[in-house]
Write an enzyme that holds these catalytic residues in place. Structure first.
Site, PDB file in Angstrom:
ATOM      1  CG  ASP A  42      -0.308  -0.297   2.599  1.00 36.37           C
ATOM      2  OD1 ASP A  42       1.060  -0.066   2.633  1.00 36.37           O
ATOM      3  OD2 ASP A  42      -1.022  -0.240   3.709  1.00 36.37           O
ATOM      4  CG  ASP A 153      -1.541  -8.492   4.260  1.00 33.81           C
ATOM      5  OD1 ASP A 153      -1.689  -9.197   3.269  1.00 33.81           O
ATOM      6  OD2 ASP A 153      -2.210  -7.174   4.554  1.00 33.81           O
TER       7      ASP A 153
END
Ligand SMILES: *[C@@H]1O[C@H](CO)[C@@H](O)[C@H](O)[C@H]1NC(C)=O
Ligand SMILES: *[C@@H]1O[C@H](CO)[C@@H](O)[C@H](O)[C@H]1NC(C)=O
Length: 237
Positions: A42, A153
């Site tokens: 991100d 993640d």
């Protein structure tokens, strides 16, 4: 006799394939179990880059970078995802050690909520199922506010921006990031859309990970390899 001894010494430093075979050292009493993986990139400052999130250690926080992805920035600088100047450093993408082992970085939760207990700790992930011949050591650099217990993640460029898309301001990425907001690009060719310095980490998913999406893992806490600490500058010890 001398020849036999020399052979044994040689056998200890190189694997039978002649590839690098670094020592992976388990942490006595460390965390272990079974878990799942997801993926993200991100561009936001990772949460273990805040000194106050390294609650049980005097370690330096994970490096965070200026907008170029390379220049290390003050750990007190706000995240770009909160309007500040601080981003994920581009070198916190995965890299291959040998044909069955890679190193990288991940957000993780062991409790199913934001979990700071292993900020800067490392785990050996042994993939299961279709990718059971591959392993990855990851350092926990993010705390997984929206994660389930034992979720890793993986920080994979082009793996989806998720909730926050810091890649718009850093790389002029599309509004939902490259590919889909969750999951990212679908093909290796789409990795060409990413900035050059993130493309190897994007292709990693299609090459080292053989396009296997979100493999499950067995995990065990290990000491962080030097090559990881050289990138993050954070070591629990
Ligand atoms: C890669 O390194 C790991 C860790 O030392 C080792 O177990 C594995 O056998 C190596 N892989 C190859 C193909 O040599
Ligand atoms: C710090 O360590 C203690 C004892 O080892 C543990 O119970 C606690 O959860 C840790 N704190 C954080 C924030 O992880």
């Amino acid at each position: 006799m001398v020849t036999a001894l020399a052979f044994i010494l040689f056998a200890c430093v190189a694997s039978s394939t002649g590839e690098d075979s670094p020592d992976i050292i388990p942490v006595p009493g460390g965390l272990s179990g079974t878990g799942i993986t997801t993926r993200y990139w991100d561009c936001c400052k990772p949460s273990c880059s805040w000194r106050e999130n390294l609650r049980n250690t005097s370690a330096d926080p994970v490096t965070s970078c200026a907008i170029d992805g390379n220049t290390v920035i003050d750990p007190e600088a706000m995240s770009n995802c909160g309007g500040g100047p601080s981003y994920m450093c581009s070198n916190q993408q995965p890299f291959v050690v040998n044909s069955t082992l890679a190193y990288g970085f991940a957000g993780a939760s062991f409790t199913g909520k934001a979990d700071y207990q292993l900020c800067c700790g490392c785990v050996l992930l042994s993939f299961t199922g279709a990718l059971s011949h591959k392993k990855m050591v990851v350092q926990v650099t993010n705390t997984g506010a929206d994660a389930v217990a034992n979720q890793f993640d993986l920080a994979l460029p082009g793996g989806g921006v998720g909730i926050n898309n810091g890649c718009i301001s850093q790389w002029n990425a599309p509004p939902d990031g490259w590919g889909k907001r969750y999951g990212g690009v679908d093909t290796e060719a789409e990795c060409d859309q990413l900035p050059r310095q993130l493309q190897d980490g994007c292709r990693f998913r299609f090459e080292f990970m053989e396009s296997v999406s979100n493999p499950s893992v067995n995990f065990v806490q290990v000491e962080c390899p030097k090559e990881i600490v050289d990138r993050s500058h954070c070591n629990l010890k």
